[in-house]
Each structure stands twice: as C-alpha cells, then as structure tokens.
Design an enzyme around this catalytic site. Structure first.
Site, PDB file in Angstrom:
ATOM      1  N   LYS A  86      16.070  21.078   1.553  1.00 17.77           N
ATOM      2  CA  LYS A  86      16.848  20.624   0.403  1.00 17.77           C
ATOM      3  C   LYS A  86      17.952  19.676   0.862  1.00 17.77           C
ATOM      4  O   LYS A  86      18.542  19.833   1.944  1.00 17.77           O
ATOM      5  CB  LYS A  86      17.437  21.825  -0.348  1.00 17.77           C
ATOM      6  CG  LYS A  86      16.382  22.708  -1.031  1.00 17.77           C
ATOM      7  CD  LYS A  86      15.709  21.990  -2.188  1.00 17.77           C
ATOM      8  CE  LYS A  86      14.553  22.784  -2.789  1.00 17.77           C
ATOM      9  NZ  LYS A  86      14.995  23.914  -3.601  1.00 17.77           N
ATOM     10  N   ARG A 130      11.318  31.141   0.346  1.00 21.39           N
ATOM     11  CA  ARG A 130      10.322  30.091   0.104  1.00 21.39           C
ATOM     12  C   ARG A 130      10.602  28.944   1.074  1.00 21.39           C
ATOM     13  O   ARG A 130      11.694  28.377   1.067  1.00 21.39           O
ATOM     14  CB  ARG A 130      10.411  29.617  -1.348  1.00 21.39           C
ATOM     15  CG  ARG A 130       9.395  28.546  -1.736  1.00 21.39           C
ATOM     16  CD  ARG A 130       9.572  28.145  -3.199  1.00 21.39           C
ATOM     17  NE  ARG A 130       8.578  27.163  -3.614  1.00 21.39           N
ATOM     18  CZ  ARG A 130       8.717  25.846  -3.501  1.00 21.39           C
ATOM     19  NH1 ARG A 130       9.821  25.341  -2.975  1.00 21.39           N
ATOM     20  NH2 ARG A 130       7.769  25.023  -3.914  1.00 21.39           N
TER      21      ARG A 130
END
Length: 277
Positions: A234, A268
C-alpha cells in the site's frame, strides 16, 4: 456453505467452520492475493491466464497461505473499470481449476458485484471479499445472504468514484467503528452473520490516519468478529519513504508483526513467504 465464527470466552480467539472444516484463528491465517488483472500496480499481467494463475495459487499455498483471494478488477487509483460480465470473463475457469487441483484450498472472491458472487458461488468459492460494503451494487448483500457465504465487510467511502478520496476524520478509529456498527446491523437484518471486518487500509485515508489505525488496531471492531489487515504494497508505506511497492518488504514485515500482536486474525498479502507464522 457452512461458515461459523465462534469466540472463545471473549478472549479474541476465533474458530471458523468452512463446510464442516474447523479453522482455528488463535494463530492468524495468511490470505494470498491472486490478481487476474493486467493493470495491477504490483504484478499486473503476470497471472491473468489459467496456467500462470494455477501456478501462482500453488506458490501461495506452498508458502503459507491458507486462503487465496482472487480478484479480476484492480481497485488502485485510476484503474480500469470493469463491468460484472467482464470480471466473470476474466475469471473464467480459474476458481474451478484451483478447487480441482487443490481441493483443500479456501478461495475468497474479491468483487463488489452480485452477479460475480453468483458465478463464484457456482464455481466453488468459500468467502466473499467485498471492498464496497454493499454500496456499489444494491443486490450484492441479498445475494450473499441467499448463498450463505461468509462475508468480509470493509470500511470505505460510499461510492466507486469516491473510494480513494481522502476523507477528514475527527477520529479514524471512532469513525470506522461507527461505520461497522451501522453496517453490521444491516447485515444481520439480512441474515448475514458470518463476518470478517476489514478497516480498509489504502482506501480514502491519510497516511497519518493509517498509521493511527495500526497503532490503535486493537480498538477496531467489537471483539465479536475476526479482523483482517490488508497493508501489502500500500502506498502509505512506500510513498513517504520514496520507494517502490516491491521495495518495502522489511517495513511491511515490521507492520505485519505489529498488527498480529494487536489482534489481526487474517493478513492479506502478496508474498506470504515474507511472513512465516
């Protein structure tokens, strides 16, 4: 599909029953990401054919993933927008092939479309991972309810167009919990009770708020549901460091370990081999 969540003595340990198969979450589980997209920021185009997708599924499982999260549509900023039938076409036989080759695998389908959930259910998925909280397709939650599939509820802005708009929160943790409270009521009214919560890293939040989410992760949720953390590659991690998505493994590992310490039950990630549990 039979999926039940039990909380042992309210001690934040959970067991999940997938179709009679009990999975103990006292030790967190890894969810490996399988992108079937040509435009993913991290691995676009590598796995968008059946042969490569099957090989990557094997790789994820061999490296510690318990769940494979299959997505046909990139949700990064400025990504190509696909309709439901285009997602279905892109998925093709991948789900059924993985189930045939690896029958013990658990498959999550990353979609916000009701029709794609219907398709995935027929192909053998075990879990619906919906980034939209049912806000992008008014029929999605009804379909989840009818299938009986478990559901990942993610905190996000209310529309596809606004999902990456940075919002100003007076208190990000309070806002996430208020959102979950309202949505959980809606889900329960629809008969959806098998739920994993996802606070939505990378969607409409400032860098500062996302680090606060990590620092105060133990306050997210209500102790009745397992929490998923999805921070892999991210931008709030790599952009402030002036690095690329694939160059922050050490920083991401440190954050993953912190999230696990603070109660994350599902991680995840793209590369499960980087996090040995």
């Amino acid at each position: 599909m039979n999926f039940s969540v039990t909380n042992s003595k309210n001690d934040n340990s959970f067991s999940i029953n997938f179709n009679g198969r009990l999975v103990d979450l006292s030790k967190p589980k890894l969810m490996g990401i399988l992108n079937l997209t040509p435009d993913s920021f991290s691995d676009g185009g590598k796995f968008n054919n059946e042969k490569n997708a099957l090989k990557q599924a094997e790789n994820l499982l061999e490296n510690g993933a318990s769940i494979i999260d299959i997505g046909a549509q990139s949700t990064r900023p400025n990504a190509e927008y696909l309709k439901a039938d285009e997602e279905i076409q892109r998925i093709g036989n991948v789900i059924s092939l993985i189930k045939k080759e690896f029958p013990e695998s658990l498959i999550s389908l990353d979609t916000f479309y009701a029709d794609v959930v219907k398709f995935g259910f027929d192909e053998g998925i075990d879990l619906v991972n919906d980034i939209s909280a049912g806000q992008f397709d008014s029929e999605l939650l009804n379909v989840v309810s009818k299938t009986g599939l478990p559901y990942i509820l993610m905190h996000i802005n209310p529309s596809y167009e606004s999902m990456h708009k940075k919002m100003k929160f007076d208190d990000i943790i309070l806002s996430i919990n208020r959102f979950f409270s309202e949505k959980l009521l809606e889900l329960n009214q629809k008969g959806i009770k098998d739920i994993i919560l996802d606070p939505g890293f990378g969607f409409g939040k400032t860098v500062e708020d996302q680090y606060k989410m990590i620092d105060e992760f133990e306050y997210i949720g209500f102790g009745k549901y397992p929490i998923l953390a999805g921070i892999s590659k991210k931008s709030f991690i790599y952009k402030p460091l002036g690095k690329q998505p694939n160059a922050v493994e050490k920083e991401t590992l440190d954050l993953h370990l912190k999230l696990i310490e603070k109660g994350a039950k599902v991680i995840r990630l793209h590369n499960p081999e980087t996090l040995k549990l």
